[in-house]
Design a protein around this motif. Structure first.
Motif, PDB file in Angstrom:
ATOM      1  N   ALA A  14      30.096  24.865  51.534  1.00 29.97           N
ATOM      2  CA  ALA A  14      31.512  24.974  51.894  1.00 29.97           C
ATOM      3  C   ALA A  14      32.371  25.650  50.829  1.00 29.97           C
ATOM      4  O   ALA A  14      33.222  26.492  51.154  1.00 29.97           O
ATOM      5  CB  ALA A  14      32.066  23.589  52.232  1.00 29.97           C
ATOM      6  N   THR A  67      35.380  28.494  51.321  1.00 29.24           N
ATOM      7  CA  THR A  67      36.790  28.152  51.128  1.00 29.24           C
ATOM      8  C   THR A  67      37.408  28.835  49.912  1.00 29.24           C
ATOM      9  O   THR A  67      38.624  28.798  49.735  1.00 29.24           O
ATOM     10  CB  THR A  67      36.941  26.624  50.970  1.00 29.24           C
ATOM     11  N   ASP A  97      36.745  27.915  46.799  1.00 30.43           N
ATOM     12  CA  ASP A  97      36.798  26.984  45.675  1.00 30.43           C
ATOM     13  C   ASP A  97      35.723  27.278  44.635  1.00 30.43           C
ATOM     14  O   ASP A  97      35.831  26.851  43.485  1.00 30.43           O
ATOM     15  CB  ASP A  97      36.635  25.544  46.176  1.00 30.43           C
ATOM     16  N   ALA A 112      36.777  20.757  49.498  1.00 30.71           N
ATOM     17  CA  ALA A 112      36.512  21.566  50.681  1.00 30.71           C
ATOM     18  C   ALA A 112      37.085  20.953  51.950  1.00 30.71           C
ATOM     19  O   ALA A 112      37.573  21.658  52.833  1.00 30.71           O
ATOM     20  CB  ALA A 112      35.007  21.770  50.839  1.00 30.71           C
TER      21      ALA A 112
END
Length: 472
Positions: free
Chosen positions: A181, A185, A187, A289
């Motif tokens: 994830a 995203t 991150d 996330a």
């Protein structure tokens, strides 16, 4: 059941079922994510990759041993077959083979206690006001897990394989999703890895090399453990084809997951943040996330994952004990199976032993100690492969699956890497991390095998003498 059938496992699974049970192995990355990063920073990613690749080198040898001895229960059985005694009351070859199996049993066995302790820790964090101590929650988790898995697996290995498949879906898939994830995203930050490849004070002196050997030994305990698919050799319908498939498919899954998880956590959190949450780094990753709800999902995912690896450890360690009893290296009662072909006595003793281990409440020391057993088991097993290739009698055995030419030299190199290099590194690392406790535990448990073995041999010899006198 006839007497000669009381010790025989039942051929009841195919390679996909064996794979399902062994799929708990990738989850062994969880306890060590922060531990490795504390010593190596982002270089821990490389350690996982190299360790899984090491597993491929070793498992080529184990795959060939497996088809040479289709009734052997993986590593515990290989060494016992190769070093089988030539006769006599106390045969040295039989002692060596049994000692390897004992080391393997000790390598897998404590996983059950470690996971129960960790589940108790997570539950205590989730329910801090419940009024129950972390230790009691760990004991409850252990009783529930061991009891349920004992009941399910007492019906035969195929039932355990079904449970393994269900738990694999419930834990592996979300684990991959949580790890992947951050890449979607945004991150995940590559700079967190490239800017923190090794600690700033890292030098390639003896001190750091010994640390690295210890870390690689700990990583082997996790990243090479997919050889457990070979433990079920006597229970595959077609061991010559099922076993290599199960082993190597599991290896590829491990390579992906070990590298993915460590990379995702390091790149998302950075070293400083990762070291703040060394035992539960997936919680802040999932929260970043998916928000707060994601952190609770991660906890439940981790609990499912721990049940899955407990299932893998339960089956692997009980079959190691069954193998030792069948080969005459432990009391015969531990080699008996029930009507479904399950080594029920070995499973019950394994469960009870781990309930005692939970009382130690020191998973780091127990894990480090069990890694000593794993290095011993791998080292002797690899040396047994060299012997199987050079011994005139053993070299004539049929081999439907063969490692590449010259693999005995590869096995010899990795055998020496395990014994003595990994052992030296482990002892040194343990002295830095938890003092001498884990070393004493590891050596103590391994040494306990010697009097047990001599007692078993003495009793068997006396029984054989008595039987011979009666028949004379």
């Amino acid at each position: 059941m006839a007497e000669n059938e009381e010790h025989e496992l039942v051929r009841a699974i195919d390679w996909k079922q064996g794979l399902a049970i062994a799929l708990g192995v990738p989850l062994l990355v969880l306890p060590s994510i922060g531990y490795f990063a504390g010593y190596l920073w982002a270089f821990a990613i490389m350690v996982w990759a190299l360790s899984v690749i090491q597993g491929f080198f070793q498992n080529f040898a184990y795959g060939e041993l497996a088809v040479m001895f289709p009734k052997a229960s993986g590593l515990p059985g290989f060494a016992q077959n190769v070093f089988a005694g030539k006769g006599g009351k106390f045969d040295r070859g039989k002692l060596i083979g049994g000692f390897s199996a004992w080391g393997y049993w000790f390598a897998w066995n404590p996983v059950m206690a470690i996971m129960a302790i960790l589940i108790g820790t997570y539950l205590h964090q989730m329910l801090p006001d419940i009024g129950i101590s972390q230790y009691v929650l760990s004991i409850i988790a252990g009783i529930v897990m061991y009891g349920a898995l004992l009941l399910i697996n007492s019906r035969g290995l195929s039932s355990g394989a079904l449970v393994g498949m269900i738990l694999a879906i419930l834990s592996l898939a979300p684990l991959v999703i949580i790890s992947a994830a951050p890449f979607a995203t945004g991150d995940f930050q590559l700079a967190n890895i490239t800017g923190s490849w090794l600690p700033t004070d890292w030098t390639w002196d003896l001190h750091h090399i010994l640390i690295l050997l210890g870390i690689f030994a700990m990583a082997e305990w996790s990243a090479c453990a997919w050889e457990t698919a070979a433990v079920y050799g006597p229970e595959y319908n077609k061991p010559n084809s099922d076993l290599p498939k199960a082993v190597f498919v599991c290896g590829f899954v491990c390579l992906i997951i070990f590298v993915l998880v460590q990379t995702a956590v390091t790149g998302t959190l950075g070293i400083e943040r990762l070291l703040e949450v060394p035992f539960s780094p997936l919680l802040p990753v999932s929260q970043a996330a998916f928000g707060q709800v994601g952190s609770y999902i991660a906890i439940f995912v981790l609990i499912f994952a721990m049940v899955l690896i407990t299932q893998t450890a339960f089956l692997g360690s009980s079959r190691a004990m069954h193998s030792m009893a069948k080969e005459g290296n432990l009391p015969p009662i531990l080699g008996k199976v029930n009507s479904a072909g399950t080594p029920i006595n070995a499973m019950i003793l394994t469960a009870l032993f781990n309930l005692v281990l939970i009382g130690l409440q020191n998973p780091a020391a127990v894990l480090a100690a069990s890694a000593i057993g794993y290095s011993v088991a791998n080292g002797i097993s690899l040396f047994s492969y060299v012997k199987a290739k050079t011994d005139p009698e053993l070299s004539q055995l049929e081999r439907p699956f063969k490692a590449p030419a010259g693999w005995k030299y590869v096995a010899l190199i990795f055998g020496i890497l395990n014994i003595p290099l990994f052992l030296i590194g482990l002892i040194y690392l343990n002295s830095l991390e938890v003092g001498w406790t884990s070393t004493y535990i590891g050596i103590g448990v391994l040494a306990a095998y010697i009097p047990i073995w001599y007692y078993t041999q003495h009793k068997s010899y006396k029984e054989a003498e008595a039987a011979s006198t009666m028949s004379a």
